[in-house]
Scaffold this motif. Sequence first.
Motif, mmCIF file in Angstrom:
data_model
loop_
_atom_site.group_PDB
_atom_site.id
_atom_site.type_symbol
_atom_site.label_atom_id
_atom_site.label_comp_id
_atom_site.label_asym_id
_atom_site.label_seq_id
_atom_site.Cartn_x
_atom_site.Cartn_y
_atom_site.Cartn_z
ATOM 1 N N GLU A 1 -51.954 77.386 -25.301
ATOM 2 C CA GLU A 1 -51.587 78.401 -24.311
ATOM 3 C C GLU A 1 -51.972 77.948 -22.901
ATOM 4 O O GLU A 1 -51.209 78.107 -21.953
ATOM 5 N N ALA A 2 -53.152 77.367 -22.769
ATOM 6 C CA ALA A 2 -53.609 76.900 -21.451
ATOM 7 C C ALA A 2 -52.731 75.756 -20.932
ATOM 8 O O ALA A 2 -52.391 75.719 -19.752
ATOM 9 N N GLU A 3 -52.364 74.815 -21.797
ATOM 10 C CA GLU A 3 -51.471 73.724 -21.380
ATOM 11 C C GLU A 3 -50.136 74.282 -20.919
ATOM 12 O O GLU A 3 -49.568 73.827 -19.921
ATOM 13 N N TRP A 4 -49.622 75.271 -21.651
ATOM 14 C CA TRP A 4 -48.347 75.875 -21.280
ATOM 15 C C TRP A 4 -48.451 76.479 -19.880
ATOM 16 O O TRP A 4 -47.570 76.282 -19.045
ATOM 17 N N GLU A 5 -49.528 77.207 -19.608
ATOM 18 C CA GLU A 5 -49.658 77.861 -18.300
ATOM 19 C C GLU A 5 -49.788 76.856 -17.172
ATOM 20 O O GLU A 5 -49.186 77.025 -16.110
ATOM 21 N N THR B 1 -46.663 78.842 -28.568
ATOM 22 C CA THR B 1 -47.797 77.966 -28.297
ATOM 23 C C THR B 1 -48.588 77.803 -29.587
ATOM 24 O O THR B 1 -48.352 78.509 -30.570
ATOM 25 N N THR B 2 -49.525 76.899 -29.572
ATOM 26 C CA THR B 2 -50.385 76.649 -30.732
ATOM 27 C C THR B 2 -51.349 77.789 -30.990
ATOM 28 O O THR B 2 -51.717 78.060 -32.124
ATOM 29 N N ASP B 3 -51.772 78.473 -29.935
ATOM 30 C CA ASP B 3 -52.852 79.450 -30.032
ATOM 31 C C ASP B 3 -52.495 80.705 -30.817
ATOM 32 O O ASP B 3 -51.397 81.241 -30.673
ATOM 33 N N ALA B 4 -53.458 81.171 -31.588
ATOM 34 C CA ALA B 4 -53.374 82.503 -32.178
ATOM 35 C C ALA B 4 -53.679 83.499 -31.072
ATOM 36 O O ALA B 4 -54.416 83.193 -30.133
ATOM 37 N N TYR B 5 -53.104 84.696 -31.166
ATOM 38 C CA TYR B 5 -53.309 85.703 -30.129
ATOM 39 C C TYR B 5 -54.656 86.381 -30.322
ATOM 40 O O TYR B 5 -54.993 86.825 -31.408
ATOM 41 N N ALA B 6 -55.421 86.436 -29.249
ATOM 42 C CA ALA B 6 -56.704 87.156 -29.229
ATOM 43 C C ALA B 6 -57.010 87.475 -27.779
ATOM 44 O O ALA B 6 -56.412 86.901 -26.864
ATOM 45 N N GLN C 1 -63.701 79.495 -19.042
ATOM 46 C CA GLN C 1 -63.264 78.702 -20.195
ATOM 47 C C GLN C 1 -62.382 77.557 -19.732
ATOM 48 O O GLN C 1 -61.740 77.624 -18.686
ATOM 49 N N ARG C 2 -62.302 76.531 -20.550
ATOM 50 C CA ARG C 2 -61.367 75.431 -20.311
ATOM 51 C C ARG C 2 -60.584 75.221 -21.600
ATOM 52 O O ARG C 2 -61.127 74.719 -22.583
ATOM 53 N N ASP C 3 -59.335 75.656 -21.601
ATOM 54 C CA ASP C 3 -58.450 75.543 -22.763
ATOM 55 C C ASP C 3 -59.091 76.091 -24.042
ATOM 56 O O ASP C 3 -59.295 75.362 -25.004
ATOM 57 N N PRO C 4 -59.380 77.394 -24.075
ATOM 58 C CA PRO C 4 -60.054 77.994 -25.249
ATOM 59 C C PRO C 4 -59.096 78.205 -26.418
ATOM 60 O O PRO C 4 -58.569 79.281 -26.624
ATOM 61 N N LEU C 5 -58.836 77.174 -27.190
ATOM 62 C CA LEU C 5 -57.923 77.257 -28.328
ATOM 63 C C LEU C 5 -58.421 78.274 -29.344
ATOM 64 O O LEU C 5 -59.568 78.236 -29.766
#
Length: 131
Positions: A9-13, A68-73, A80-84
């Motif tokens: 999600e962070a990479e996408w943004e 995106t790879t991330d699960a929603y939470a 944070q830095r890219d909190p997968l």
Amino acid sequence: ANGYRLPTEAEWEVAARGGESHRYSGGDDLDAVGWYDGNSGGTTHRVCTRARNGYELCDMSGNVWEWTTDAYAAYPSGRQRDPLVEAGPNRVVRGGGWNHYARSERVANRSRITPSFRDFFLGFRLARSAP
């Protein structure tokens, strides 16, 4: 698959922002940069028919929501830095779609969909890990 994967999600943004600080990817005028319910005519459109962002990427606001790879939470507290987020029933989708209102197309907007869901307003953009 040769390092290709869904972005976090962070990479996408970061990619969608394109090194800029606009409301939408590529500018503040959504009609110029993306397809949404106000200009799409009720359908998806060919790729890159709207303006690009600062990284020369297009269609990151509107046209189709992107997985995106991330699960929603909820976002973790503190800096944070890219909190997968790997566990959870839903995945994060970003970017908005041709059938959604302008607020959904903002770079900062996020939504969630169960991974088994399929529809014509969903797509994906691949990232590639460095070799």
